[in-house]
Design an enzyme around this catalytic site. Sequence first.
Site, PDB file in Angstrom:
ATOM      1  N   ARG A 116      13.601 -12.286   2.569  1.00  0.00           N
ATOM      2  CA  ARG A 116      12.882 -11.617   1.468  1.00  0.00           C
ATOM      3  C   ARG A 116      13.536 -12.070   0.165  1.00  0.00           C
ATOM      4  O   ARG A 116      14.734 -11.894  -0.040  1.00  0.00           O
ATOM      5  CB  ARG A 116      12.962 -10.093   1.579  1.00  0.00           C
ATOM      6  CG  ARG A 116      12.511  -9.402   0.306  1.00  0.00           C
ATOM      7  CD  ARG A 116      12.320  -7.917   0.440  1.00  0.00           C
ATOM      8  NE  ARG A 116      11.160  -7.606   1.261  1.00  0.00           N
ATOM      9  CZ  ARG A 116      10.570  -6.407   1.294  1.00  0.00           C
ATOM     10  NH1 ARG A 116      11.037  -5.414   0.561  1.00  0.00           N
ATOM     11  NH2 ARG A 116       9.520  -6.200   2.056  1.00  0.00           N
ATOM     12  N   HIS A 143       3.144 -11.642   1.240  1.00  0.00           N
ATOM     13  CA  HIS A 143       3.788 -10.694   2.162  1.00  0.00           C
ATOM     14  C   HIS A 143       3.052 -10.772   3.507  1.00  0.00           C
ATOM     15  O   HIS A 143       2.361  -9.844   3.921  1.00  0.00           O
ATOM     16  CB  HIS A 143       3.719  -9.282   1.571  1.00  0.00           C
ATOM     17  CG  HIS A 143       4.699  -8.322   2.172  1.00  0.00           C
ATOM     18  ND1 HIS A 143       5.571  -8.655   3.185  1.00  0.00           N
ATOM     19  CD2 HIS A 143       4.946  -7.006   1.894  1.00  0.00           C
ATOM     20  CE1 HIS A 143       6.295  -7.602   3.502  1.00  0.00           C
ATOM     21  NE2 HIS A 143       5.937  -6.593   2.733  1.00  0.00           N
ATOM     22  N   GLN A 146       3.341  -8.027   6.277  1.00  0.00           N
ATOM     23  CA  GLN A 146       2.571  -6.843   5.932  1.00  0.00           C
ATOM     24  C   GLN A 146       1.106  -7.039   6.319  1.00  0.00           C
ATOM     25  O   GLN A 146       0.474  -6.145   6.897  1.00  0.00           O
ATOM     26  CB  GLN A 146       2.681  -6.584   4.420  1.00  0.00           C
ATOM     27  CG  GLN A 146       1.962  -5.335   3.955  1.00  0.00           C
ATOM     28  CD  GLN A 146       2.599  -4.067   4.466  1.00  0.00           C
ATOM     29  OE1 GLN A 146       3.774  -3.822   4.253  1.00  0.00           O
ATOM     30  NE2 GLN A 146       1.827  -3.241   5.152  1.00  0.00           N
ATOM     31  N   ASP A 238      -1.340  -0.606  -3.586  1.00  0.00           N
ATOM     32  CA  ASP A 238       0.093  -0.929  -3.620  1.00  0.00           C
ATOM     33  C   ASP A 238       0.586  -0.536  -5.014  1.00  0.00           C
ATOM     34  O   ASP A 238      -0.217  -0.223  -5.911  1.00  0.00           O
ATOM     35  CB  ASP A 238       0.284  -2.433  -3.345  1.00  0.00           C
ATOM     36  CG  ASP A 238       1.752  -2.875  -3.339  1.00  0.00           C
ATOM     37  OD1 ASP A 238       2.645  -2.013  -3.170  1.00  0.00           O
ATOM     38  OD2 ASP A 238       2.011  -4.085  -3.523  1.00  0.00           O
ATOM     39  N   CYS A 278       0.850  -0.090   1.597  1.00  0.00           N
ATOM     40  CA  CYS A 278       1.957  -0.775   2.278  1.00  0.00           C
ATOM     41  C   CYS A 278       3.269  -0.004   2.147  1.00  0.00           C
ATOM     42  O   CYS A 278       4.179  -0.203   2.933  1.00  0.00           O
ATOM     43  CB  CYS A 278       2.108  -2.188   1.733  1.00  0.00           C
ATOM     44  SG  CYS A 278       2.476  -2.232  -0.028  1.00  0.00           S
ATOM     45  N   ARG A 306       4.223  -2.266  11.410  1.00  0.00           N
ATOM     46  CA  ARG A 306       5.099  -3.371  11.009  1.00  0.00           C
ATOM     47  C   ARG A 306       5.976  -3.762  12.204  1.00  0.00           C
ATOM     48  O   ARG A 306       6.199  -4.942  12.476  1.00  0.00           O
ATOM     49  CB  ARG A 306       5.999  -2.953   9.823  1.00  0.00           C
ATOM     50  CG  ARG A 306       5.262  -2.639   8.529  1.00  0.00           C
ATOM     51  CD  ARG A 306       4.647  -3.874   7.916  1.00  0.00           C
ATOM     52  NE  ARG A 306       5.608  -4.934   7.722  1.00  0.00           N
ATOM     53  CZ  ARG A 306       6.411  -5.050   6.653  1.00  0.00           C
ATOM     54  NH1 ARG A 306       6.358  -4.166   5.672  1.00  0.00           N
ATOM     55  NH2 ARG A 306       7.252  -6.062   6.535  1.00  0.00           N
TER      56      ARG A 306
HETATM   57  N1   CP Z   1       5.955  -2.510   2.753  1.00  0.00           N
HETATM   58  C1   CP Z   1       7.193  -3.038   2.714  1.00  0.00           C
HETATM   59  O1   CP Z   1       7.387  -4.248   2.823  1.00  0.00           O
HETATM   60  O2   CP Z   1       8.168  -2.113   2.594  1.00  0.00           O
HETATM   61  P1   CP Z   1       9.705  -2.425   2.313  1.00  0.00           P
HETATM   62  O3   CP Z   1       9.797  -2.953   0.893  1.00  0.00           O
HETATM   63  O4   CP Z   1      10.378  -1.086   2.454  1.00  0.00           O
HETATM   64  O5   CP Z   1      10.219  -3.431   3.278  1.00  0.00           O
HETATM   65  N1  NVA Z   2       4.097  -5.527  -4.268  1.00  0.00           N
HETATM   66  C1  NVA Z   2       5.300  -4.836  -3.889  1.00  0.00           C
HETATM   67  C2  NVA Z   2       5.347  -4.669  -2.400  1.00  0.00           C
HETATM   68  C3  NVA Z   2       6.515  -3.903  -1.881  1.00  0.00           C
HETATM   69  C4  NVA Z   2       6.530  -3.800  -0.387  1.00  0.00           C
HETATM   70  C5  NVA Z   2       6.514  -5.597  -4.387  1.00  0.00           C
HETATM   71  O1  NVA Z   2       6.540  -6.823  -4.300  1.00  0.00           O
HETATM   72  O2  NVA Z   2       7.434  -4.952  -4.888  1.00  0.00           O
END
Ligand code: CP
Ligand code: NVA
Length: 319
Positions: A116, A143, A146, A238, A278, A306
Amino acid sequence: MSPSIQLPTLTLKGRDLLRVGDWSTGEILVTLDLADELKALHAARTPHRLLEGRTIGMIFRKPSTRTRVSFAAGIGQLGADAVQLSTLGMHVDARGESIQDTALVLSRYLDGLVIRTFAQAEVKEYAEHASIPIVNGLTDDAHPCQAFADLLTIRERLGELHGARIVYVGDGNNVCISLMIACVKVGASFVAATPAGYEPPAKAVERARVLAAASGGSIELCGDAREAATGADVLYTDVWTSMGQEEESAQRLRDFAGWTIDAGLVSLMSSRGIVLHCLPAHDGEEITAEVLYGPRSAAWDQAENRLHAQKALLALIVE
Ligand code: CP
Ligand code: NVA
């Protein structure tokens, strides 16, 4: 390996997951089918140690609850070990060792790597040099994990993906882009309802149009949340401010005023309609608590999924 599980013949071993668009419709659906199977085995407490003895590394340059914990738990359930790597304590961050060398070395210890981070180019560079599968655990652009869990949840609740009207309301961000591409790949009708200036990137929309034409799905941009929500089978949202955009949050709060998924918007959905998010959620911003904890919300199943989707993914790609 548990004798009850037949892995599909489709060869996915060694594959990366950098963007959902890199995977074919068939590959996505096979992953969802295995996820359903693993979910049932998990519920029955039947062991399914498909990755016995393997080791999966995880790099998180942004905060995470769901991705971090669902991968760690899922890896353990598959009989493998999860190793959390802090790049702060690694030469790649602390002393400028190249991503190329880091990827080459990690490939000698690990059987897969979840990352990530901010730039999509970073996960791409790891994938170019690593000999193990690289999984994008969220970047500024995508993502994909997700999106797999989202499709799993929608199929579970609606019984089908093809033809479903899936309406995303809010910021045309990483989650929106991956969901859009995933939806058109499986023949769904995807609508992105956003304030002006917050549409998903034109290049991604163009790609989605091409994919929709091939699958029988459709893609539409809309500047009116009520119009988009009418007849929706899924209303999805989101956060308005994604990780890395914190300096824009005051401006975004102003720009997204009126774009909350609330009971009024939910009342416009089809009779089978569900609400997804999400997570993490911001009560009173992109969604109200009444909706998030209400009867139409499938956000908690979505969070659980997930785990199942990522276990299927790892079982298919890790050698
Ligand atoms: N939805 C999601 O990716 O959550 P986190 O940021 O908690 O991993
Ligand atoms: N769009 C958000 C998703 C978090 C899971 C971000 O990138 O922060």
